[in-house]
Design an enzyme around this catalytic site. Structure first.
Site, PDB file in Angstrom:
ATOM      1  NE  ARG A  65      -4.168  -1.370   2.151  1.00  9.42           N
ATOM      2  CZ  ARG A  65      -5.299  -1.039   1.514  1.00  9.42           C
ATOM      3  NH1 ARG A  65      -5.504   0.178   1.066  1.00  9.42           N
ATOM      4  NH2 ARG A  65      -6.250  -1.926   1.345  1.00  9.42           N
ATOM      5  CG  MET A  90     -13.735   1.657  -5.732  1.00 10.40           C
ATOM      6  SD  MET A  90     -15.013   2.335  -4.626  1.00 10.40           S
ATOM      7  CE  MET A  90     -15.338   0.884  -3.636  1.00 10.40           C
ATOM      8  CG  LEU A  93      -6.198   7.897  -0.990  1.00 14.00           C
ATOM      9  CD1 LEU A  93      -6.679   9.303  -1.323  1.00 14.00           C
ATOM     10  CD2 LEU A  93      -5.240   7.383  -2.062  1.00 14.00           C
ATOM     11  CG  ASN A 107     -14.797  10.098  -1.274  1.00  8.48           C
ATOM     12  OD1 ASN A 107     -14.760   9.654  -2.434  1.00  8.48           O
ATOM     13  ND2 ASN A 107     -15.343   9.429  -0.280  1.00  8.48           N
ATOM     14  CG  HIS A 109     -19.349   7.612   1.596  1.00 12.53           C
ATOM     15  ND1 HIS A 109     -18.544   6.506   1.427  1.00 12.53           N
ATOM     16  CD2 HIS A 109     -20.334   7.223   2.427  1.00 12.53           C
ATOM     17  CE1 HIS A 109     -19.026   5.508   2.149  1.00 12.53           C
ATOM     18  NE2 HIS A 109     -20.111   5.923   2.765  1.00 12.53           N
TER      19      HIS A 109
HETATM   20  N1  NHR Z   1      -8.759   7.611   1.988  1.00 11.93           N
HETATM   21  C1  NHR Z   1      -8.750   8.262   3.143  1.00 11.93           C
HETATM   22  N2  NHR Z   1      -7.589   8.376   3.794  1.00 11.93           N
HETATM   23  N3  NHR Z   1      -9.847   8.809   3.707  1.00 11.93           N
HETATM   24  C2  NHR Z   1     -11.020   8.698   3.074  1.00 11.93           C
HETATM   25  O1  NHR Z   1     -12.084   9.244   3.634  1.00 11.93           O
HETATM   26  C3  NHR Z   1     -11.115   7.997   1.842  1.00 11.93           C
HETATM   27  C4  NHR Z   1      -9.926   7.458   1.329  1.00 11.93           C
HETATM   28  C5  NHR Z   1      -9.947   6.745   0.121  1.00 11.93           C
HETATM   29  C6  NHR Z   1     -11.144   6.536  -0.535  1.00 11.93           C
HETATM   30  C7  NHR Z   1     -13.607   6.711  -0.675  1.00 11.93           C
HETATM   31  C8  NHR Z   1     -14.383   5.754   0.251  1.00 11.93           C
HETATM   32  C9  NHR Z   1     -15.870   5.814  -0.040  1.00 11.93           C
HETATM   33  O2  NHR Z   1     -16.388   6.858  -0.431  1.00 11.93           O
HETATM   34  C10 NHR Z   1     -12.324   7.049  -0.003  1.00 11.93           C
HETATM   35  C11 NHR Z   1     -12.311   7.791   1.169  1.00 11.93           C
HETATM   36  C12 NHR Z   1     -12.640   2.520  -0.580  1.00 11.93           C
HETATM   37  C13 NHR Z   1     -12.709   1.830   0.622  1.00 11.93           C
HETATM   38  C14 NHR Z   1     -12.076   0.471   0.783  1.00 11.93           C
HETATM   39  O3  NHR Z   1     -12.230  -0.172   1.792  1.00 11.93           O
HETATM   40  C15 NHR Z   1     -13.360   2.436   1.691  1.00 11.93           C
HETATM   41  C16 NHR Z   1     -13.892   3.702   1.545  1.00 11.93           C
HETATM   42  C17 NHR Z   1     -13.792   4.387   0.339  1.00 11.93           C
HETATM   43  C18 NHR Z   1     -13.169   3.783  -0.721  1.00 11.93           C
HETATM   44  N4  NHR Z   1     -11.312  -0.003  -0.235  1.00 11.93           N
HETATM   45  C19 NHR Z   1     -10.601  -1.287  -0.238  1.00 11.93           C
HETATM   46  C20 NHR Z   1      -9.158  -1.084   0.239  1.00 11.93           C
HETATM   47  O4  NHR Z   1      -8.609  -2.086   0.726  1.00 11.93           O
HETATM   48  C21 NHR Z   1     -10.494  -1.861  -1.620  1.00 11.93           C
HETATM   49  C22 NHR Z   1     -11.808  -2.126  -2.299  1.00 11.93           C
HETATM   50  C23 NHR Z   1     -11.650  -2.357  -3.786  1.00 11.93           C
HETATM   51  O5  NHR Z   1     -10.541  -2.204  -4.343  1.00 11.93           O
HETATM   52  O6  NHR Z   1     -12.678  -2.651  -4.423  1.00 11.93           O
HETATM   53  O7  NHR Z   1      -8.579  -0.019   0.050  1.00 11.93           O
HETATM   54  O8  NHR Z   1     -16.577   4.800   0.194  1.00 11.93           O
HETATM   55  C1  GAR Z   2     -20.647   6.268  -6.791  1.00  9.10           C
HETATM   56  O1  GAR Z   2     -21.925   5.939  -6.301  1.00  9.10           O
HETATM   57  C2  GAR Z   2     -19.766   6.750  -5.661  1.00  9.10           C
HETATM   58  O2  GAR Z   2     -20.444   7.519  -4.707  1.00  9.10           O
HETATM   59  C3  GAR Z   2     -19.324   5.452  -5.072  1.00  9.10           C
HETATM   60  O3  GAR Z   2     -19.168   4.553  -6.142  1.00  9.10           O
HETATM   61  C4  GAR Z   2     -19.911   5.021  -7.256  1.00  9.10           C
HETATM   62  C5  GAR Z   2     -18.951   5.327  -8.360  1.00  9.10           C
HETATM   63  O4  GAR Z   2     -19.622   5.589  -9.543  1.00  9.10           O
HETATM   64  N1  GAR Z   2     -18.112   5.615  -4.360  1.00  9.10           N
HETATM   65  C6  GAR Z   2     -17.691   4.747  -3.485  1.00  9.10           C
HETATM   66  O5  GAR Z   2     -18.351   3.782  -3.146  1.00  9.10           O
HETATM   67  C7  GAR Z   2     -16.333   5.032  -2.939  1.00  9.10           C
HETATM   68  N2  GAR Z   2     -15.957   3.945  -2.103  1.00  9.10           N
HETATM   69  P1  GAR Z   2     -18.901   6.334 -10.733  1.00  9.10           P
HETATM   70  O6  GAR Z   2     -17.600   5.597 -11.004  1.00  9.10           O
HETATM   71  O7  GAR Z   2     -19.860   6.180 -11.869  1.00  9.10           O
HETATM   72  O8  GAR Z   2     -18.693   7.754 -10.331  1.00  9.10           O
END
Ligand code: NHR
Ligand code: GAR
Length: 207
Positions: A65, A90, A93, A107, A109
């Protein structure tokens, strides 16, 4: 001119809503790049159709990571972004990257935070029987899905909703609120005080 970078992992409909609004409303932003962590993200084709440079930084190509985060951070820094918008991005970070670009990372959500942080929000909302659901635009902080909330939109949960029908209703609202917030960030109209925020109206908007 302000620099904007968009991060995607998939379909890219939120990315497209921002590119379209920027074009139609003539924000005068410089969309420096769309970066995907997946080479097969459909959104990359849309970005190219808008004439935006694309980059793939595939998390799967990195041993950890931290290594992925470092490569992403270096690519971002080279683009001198004023705003970095996660559009269905996804990968969580790391703290170092978040610190480096603090206040510039935003972001969308698909839930009414602080309800349902993390993944599978629509399924969990249905499971919990909530009557209202929605979307949240927030600044990214090291606490996942818990940065300062900039905007929210609410939709009803209807009898007979499935994950798909509910997601589609939420997505319409995402496409409305996300471009407006990105624009406000680019125009310096966002005021942050701890977790509380205000978005000041655009200079040309009527009262
Ligand atoms: N990073 C930080 N530091 N803080 C946030 O608030 C973040 C972020 C990175 C992405 C989007 C978030 C969402 O809107 C987001 C917010 C992915 C995961 C996750 O568990 C969780 C939340 C969000 C995005 N991802 C897995 C992981 O191991 C992988 C899943 C996959 O690849 O399909 O990173 O929901
Ligand atoms: C959107 O609904 C967004 O809010 C969500 O995934 C979809 C992406 O659609 N985001 C997450 O779940 C982040 N973890 P898009 O690629 O068409 O914008």
């Amino acid at each position: 001119m302000k620099n904007l970078v968009l991060l995607i992992s998939g379909r890219g409909s939120n990315m497209q809503s921002i590119l379209q609004a920027e074009r139609e409303q003539r924000w005068g932003a410089n969309v420096r790049a769309v970066i995907s962590n997946r080479a097969d993200a459909k959104g990359l084709e849309i970005a190219r159709a808008y004439g935006v440079p694309t980059q793939v930084i595939a998390h799967a190509d990195f041993p950890s990571r931290e290594a992925f985060d470092h490569a992403l951070a270096e690519a971002l820094a080279a683009l001198e972004p004023d705003v970095i918008a996660l559009c269905g991005f996804m990968r969580v970070l790391g703290a170092e990257l978040v610190e480096r670009f603090a206040g510039r990372l935003v972001n969308i959500h698909p839930s009414l935070l602080p309800a349902f942080p993390g993944l599978h929000t629509h399924a969990r909302a249905l499971e919990e029987g909530v009557k209202w659901h929605g979307a949240t635009v927030h600044l990214v902080s090291h606490a996942l899905d818990h940065g300062p909330i900039l905007e929210q939109a609410v939709v009803p949960v209807l009898d007979g909703d499935t994950e798909q029908t509910l997601a589609a209703r939420v997505l319409i609202e995402e496409h409305r609120i996300y471009p407006a917030v990105v624009r406000a960030l680019l125009e310096g109209r966002v005021q942050v005080d701890g977790l509380r925020t205000r978005i000041h109206p655009a200079a040309d908007s009527s009262p």
